[in-house]
Design a protein around this motif. Structure first.
Motif, PDB file in Angstrom:
ATOM      1  N   ARG A  17       0.825  -1.207   0.000  1.00 56.27           N
ATOM      2  CA  ARG A  17       0.000   0.000   0.000  1.00 56.27           C
ATOM      3  C   ARG A  17       0.861   1.259   0.000  1.00 56.27           C
ATOM      4  NH1 ARG A  17      -0.537   2.865   4.233  1.00 56.27           N
ATOM      5  NH2 ARG A  17      -0.153   1.156   5.660  1.00 56.27           N
ATOM      6  N   ILE A  18       1.905   1.270   0.818  1.00 57.32           N
ATOM      7  CA  ILE A  18       2.772   2.447   0.921  1.00 57.32           C
ATOM      8  C   ILE A  18       3.499   2.708  -0.399  1.00 57.32           C
ATOM      9  CG2 ILE A  18       4.870   3.311   2.033  1.00 57.32           C
ATOM     10  CD1 ILE A  18       3.825   1.861   4.619  1.00 57.32           C
ATOM     11  N   VAL A  19       4.051   1.677  -1.001  1.00 53.42           N
ATOM     12  CA  VAL A  19       4.811   1.839  -2.248  1.00 53.42           C
ATOM     13  C   VAL A  19       3.894   2.294  -3.380  1.00 53.42           C
ATOM     14  CG1 VAL A  19       6.118   0.598  -4.029  1.00 53.42           C
ATOM     15  CG2 VAL A  19       6.649   0.242  -1.613  1.00 53.42           C
ATOM     16  N   ALA A  56      -4.845  14.743 -11.520  1.00 55.86           N
ATOM     17  CA  ALA A  56      -3.592  14.936 -10.783  1.00 55.86           C
ATOM     18  C   ALA A  56      -3.874  15.216  -9.304  1.00 55.86           C
ATOM     19  CB  ALA A  56      -2.788  16.075 -11.396  1.00 55.86           C
ATOM     20  N   LEU A  57      -4.918  15.964  -9.026  1.00 56.77           N
ATOM     21  CA  LEU A  57      -5.296  16.247  -7.636  1.00 56.77           C
ATOM     22  C   LEU A  57      -5.717  14.960  -6.925  1.00 56.77           C
ATOM     23  CD1 LEU A  57      -5.607  18.579  -5.620  1.00 56.77           C
ATOM     24  CD2 LEU A  57      -8.000  18.736  -6.322  1.00 56.77           C
ATOM     25  N   ILE A  58      -6.501  14.137  -7.603  1.00 55.99           N
ATOM     26  CA  ILE A  58      -6.887  12.839  -7.039  1.00 55.99           C
ATOM     27  C   ILE A  58      -5.649  11.982  -6.810  1.00 55.99           C
ATOM     28  CG2 ILE A  58      -8.047  10.644  -7.560  1.00 55.99           C
ATOM     29  CD1 ILE A  58     -10.244  12.343  -8.943  1.00 55.99           C
ATOM     30  N   GLN A  59      -4.703  12.013  -7.732  1.00 50.53           N
ATOM     31  CA  GLN A  59      -3.485  11.229  -7.582  1.00 50.53           C
ATOM     32  C   GLN A  59      -2.676  11.691  -6.375  1.00 50.53           C
ATOM     33  OE1 GLN A  59      -1.633  11.780 -11.375  1.00 50.53           O
ATOM     34  NE2 GLN A  59      -2.954  10.291 -12.401  1.00 50.53           N
ATOM     35  N   LEU A  60      -2.508  12.999  -6.227  1.00 46.21           N
ATOM     36  CA  LEU A  60      -1.694  13.512  -5.123  1.00 46.21           C
ATOM     37  C   LEU A  60      -2.365  13.285  -3.773  1.00 46.21           C
ATOM     38  CD1 LEU A  60       0.827  15.005  -4.163  1.00 46.21           C
ATOM     39  CD2 LEU A  60      -0.445  17.146  -4.467  1.00 46.21           C
ATOM     40  N   VAL A  61      -3.615  13.685  -3.655  1.00 41.79           N
ATOM     41  CA  VAL A  61      -4.323  13.550  -2.373  1.00 41.79           C
ATOM     42  C   VAL A  61      -4.611  12.082  -2.077  1.00 41.79           C
ATOM     43  CG1 VAL A  61      -6.441  14.138  -1.123  1.00 41.79           C
ATOM     44  CG2 VAL A  61      -5.296  15.872  -2.511  1.00 41.79           C
ATOM     45  N   GLY A  62      -5.155  11.365  -3.049  1.00 38.23           N
ATOM     46  CA  GLY A  62      -5.460   9.948  -2.846  1.00 38.23           C
ATOM     47  C   GLY A  62      -4.222   9.134  -2.551  1.00 38.23           C
ATOM     48  N   GLY A  63      -3.155   9.378  -3.300  1.00 41.65           N
ATOM     49  CA  GLY A  63      -1.908   8.667  -3.062  1.00 41.65           C
ATOM     50  C   GLY A  63      -1.351   8.929  -1.677  1.00 41.65           C
ATOM     51  N   THR A  64      -1.428  10.173  -1.235  1.00 44.91           N
ATOM     52  CA  THR A  64      -0.946  10.524   0.104  1.00 44.91           C
ATOM     53  C   THR A  64      -1.778   9.848   1.181  1.00 44.91           C
ATOM     54  OG1 THR A  64      -0.147  12.650  -0.731  1.00 44.91           O
ATOM     55  CG2 THR A  64      -0.456  12.450   1.659  1.00 44.91           C
ATOM     56  N   LEU A  68      -0.433   6.997   3.900  1.00 45.48           N
ATOM     57  CA  LEU A  68      -0.633   7.132   5.339  1.00 45.48           C
ATOM     58  C   LEU A  68      -1.561   6.057   5.896  1.00 45.48           C
ATOM     59  CD1 LEU A  68      -1.057  11.000   5.554  1.00 45.48           C
ATOM     60  CD2 LEU A  68       0.965   9.654   6.188  1.00 45.48           C
ATOM     61  N   GLY A  69      -2.341   5.445   5.042  1.00 48.75           N
ATOM     62  CA  GLY A  69      -3.322   4.473   5.507  1.00 48.75           C
ATOM     63  C   GLY A  69      -4.470   5.167   6.208  1.00 48.75           C
ATOM     64  N   LEU A  70      -4.853   6.320   5.713  1.00 56.40           N
ATOM     65  CA  LEU A  70      -5.913   7.126   6.312  1.00 56.40           C
ATOM     66  C   LEU A  70      -7.088   7.187   5.340  1.00 56.40           C
ATOM     67  CD1 LEU A  70      -6.630   8.894   8.739  1.00 56.40           C
ATOM     68  CD2 LEU A  70      -5.611  10.828   7.535  1.00 56.40           C
ATOM     69  N   GLY A  71      -8.208   6.590   5.720  1.00 56.92           N
ATOM     70  CA  GLY A  71      -9.344   6.504   4.810  1.00 56.92           C
ATOM     71  C   GLY A  71      -8.985   5.688   3.588  1.00 56.92           C
ATOM     72  N   THR A  72      -8.228   4.638   3.816  1.00 61.88           N
ATOM     73  CA  THR A  72      -7.633   3.866   2.731  1.00 61.88           C
ATOM     74  C   THR A  72      -8.657   3.334   1.747  1.00 61.88           C
ATOM     75  OG1 THR A  72      -5.863   3.192   4.219  1.00 61.88           O
ATOM     76  CG2 THR A  72      -6.123   1.916   2.196  1.00 61.88           C
ATOM     77  N   ARG A  73      -9.701   2.719   2.250  1.00 67.19           N
ATOM     78  CA  ARG A  73     -10.673   2.093   1.342  1.00 67.19           C
ATOM     79  C   ARG A  73     -11.390   3.124   0.478  1.00 67.19           C
ATOM     80  NH1 ARG A  73     -12.260  -3.467   3.098  1.00 67.19           N
ATOM     81  NH2 ARG A  73     -10.957  -3.950   4.880  1.00 67.19           N
ATOM     82  N   LEU A 124       0.629  -0.925   9.622  1.00 68.50           N
ATOM     83  CA  LEU A 124       1.293   0.371   9.526  1.00 68.50           C
ATOM     84  C   LEU A 124       0.388   1.432   8.920  1.00 68.50           C
ATOM     85  CD1 LEU A 124       4.649  -0.999   8.077  1.00 68.50           C
ATOM     86  CD2 LEU A 124       4.125  -0.582  10.481  1.00 68.50           C
ATOM     87  N   ALA A 125      -0.885   1.443   9.319  1.00 71.46           N
ATOM     88  CA  ALA A 125      -1.850   2.383   8.773  1.00 71.46           C
ATOM     89  C   ALA A 125      -2.489   3.202   9.888  1.00 71.46           C
ATOM     90  CB  ALA A 125      -2.936   1.632   8.005  1.00 71.46           C
ATOM     91  N   LEU A 126      -2.718   4.481   9.609  1.00 70.97           N
ATOM     92  CA  LEU A 126      -3.388   5.335  10.589  1.00 70.97           C
ATOM     93  C   LEU A 126      -4.831   4.891  10.823  1.00 70.97           C
ATOM     94  CD1 LEU A 126      -2.058   8.891   9.656  1.00 70.97           C
ATOM     95  CD2 LEU A 126      -1.384   7.432  11.565  1.00 70.97           C
ATOM     96  N   ASP A 127      -5.440   4.269   9.809  1.00 69.72           N
ATOM     97  CA  ASP A 127      -6.798   3.722   9.985  1.00 69.72           C
ATOM     98  C   ASP A 127      -6.850   2.790  11.193  1.00 69.72           C
ATOM     99  OD1 ASP A 127      -7.919   4.978   7.788  1.00 69.72           O
ATOM    100  OD2 ASP A 127      -7.683   3.254   6.457  1.00 69.72           O
ATOM    101  N   LEU A 128      -5.852   1.951  11.346  1.00 66.84           N
ATOM    102  CA  LEU A 128      -5.819   0.985  12.447  1.00 66.84           C
ATOM    103  C   LEU A 128      -5.659   1.675  13.790  1.00 66.84           C
ATOM    104  CD1 LEU A 128      -3.541  -1.726  10.818  1.00 66.84           C
ATOM    105  CD2 LEU A 128      -6.035  -1.670  10.921  1.00 66.84           C
ATOM    106  N   LEU A 129      -4.856   2.729  13.832  1.00 73.73           N
ATOM    107  CA  LEU A 129      -4.658   3.475  15.068  1.00 73.73           C
ATOM    108  C   LEU A 129      -5.965   4.109  15.533  1.00 73.73           C
ATOM    109  CD1 LEU A 129      -2.619   4.620  17.162  1.00 73.73           C
ATOM    110  CD2 LEU A 129      -2.364   6.573  15.631  1.00 73.73           C
ATOM    111  N   PHE A 130      -6.686   4.741  14.610  1.00 75.94           N
ATOM    112  CA  PHE A 130      -7.949   5.376  14.968  1.00 75.94           C
ATOM    113  C   PHE A 130      -9.025   4.346  15.277  1.00 75.94           C
ATOM    114  CE2 PHE A 130      -6.183   8.950  12.304  1.00 75.94           C
ATOM    115  CZ  PHE A 130      -5.839   9.716  13.406  1.00 75.94           C
ATOM    116  N   ALA A 131      -9.013   3.205  14.605  1.00 77.34           N
ATOM    117  CA  ALA A 131      -9.996   2.155  14.867  1.00 77.34           C
ATOM    118  C   ALA A 131      -9.822   1.603  16.277  1.00 77.34           C
ATOM    119  CB  ALA A 131      -9.880   1.035  13.849  1.00 77.34           C
TER     120      ALA A 131
END
Length: 152
Positions: A17-19, A56-64, A68-73, A124-131
């Motif tokens: 996911r990170i790569v 490009a905006l979707i790529q930058l924001v979505g990729g970021t 981070l694993g934030l709102g991944t799905r 290694l995802a922020l989703d898991l930390l918040f969950a």
């Protein structure tokens, strides 16, 4: 042997996911800011240009978010849809197969992000930390012990 591999699966998925998210975000940064080779090798896309600037905006924001694993799905779902749109509107009219029409990156990103929609972020995802924080509220266990049992 498979047991050891199964234990490593969340970490492998997290690294995957990170790569992939980083590669996707780099495409967006290149298009928006002209860095890393810029949009098609020269400069950036003018703001508000349809569909390139929004992609490009979707790529930058979505990729970021995916890195981070934030709102991944949700981020992966939007990213997958944007890549499906890119493939069918930009590449597929040129030729039928991705090798012929230059749409391989769009097709691969589309399927990779669709996979992340169903597998989730891995480790290694922020989703898991918040969950974890939202699953157990302070004092929740004591409240359950003190509450009278309700007969059904």
């Amino acid at each position: 042997m498979y047991t050891r591999l199964n234990r490593a699966q969340p970490y492998a998925l997290g690294l995957f996911r990170i790569v992939v998210g980083l590669l996707f975000a780099c495409h967006g940064a290149a298009s928006l800011f002209g860095v890393l080779g810029g949009a098609m090798g020269g400069g950036s896309i003018p703001a508000g240009t349809w569909p390139g600037w929004y992609a490009a905006l979707i790529q930058l924001v979505g990729g970021t978010l995916i890195v981070l694993g934030l709102g991944t799905r949700i981020a992966a779902f939007v990213a997958s849809g944007s890549m499906a749109y890119a493939y069918f509107k930009v590449h597929q009219p040129k030729a039928l197969f991705p090798l012929q029409n230059g749409g391989e990156p769009s097709a691969v990103f589309c399927w990779v992000f669709l996979l992340l929609v169903f597998t989730g972020p891995g480790s290694l995802a922020l989703d898991l930390l918040f969950a974890r924080r939202s699953d157990v509220e302070p004092g929740e266990d004591r409240a359950r012990e003190q509450a009278p049992a309700v007969a059904a």
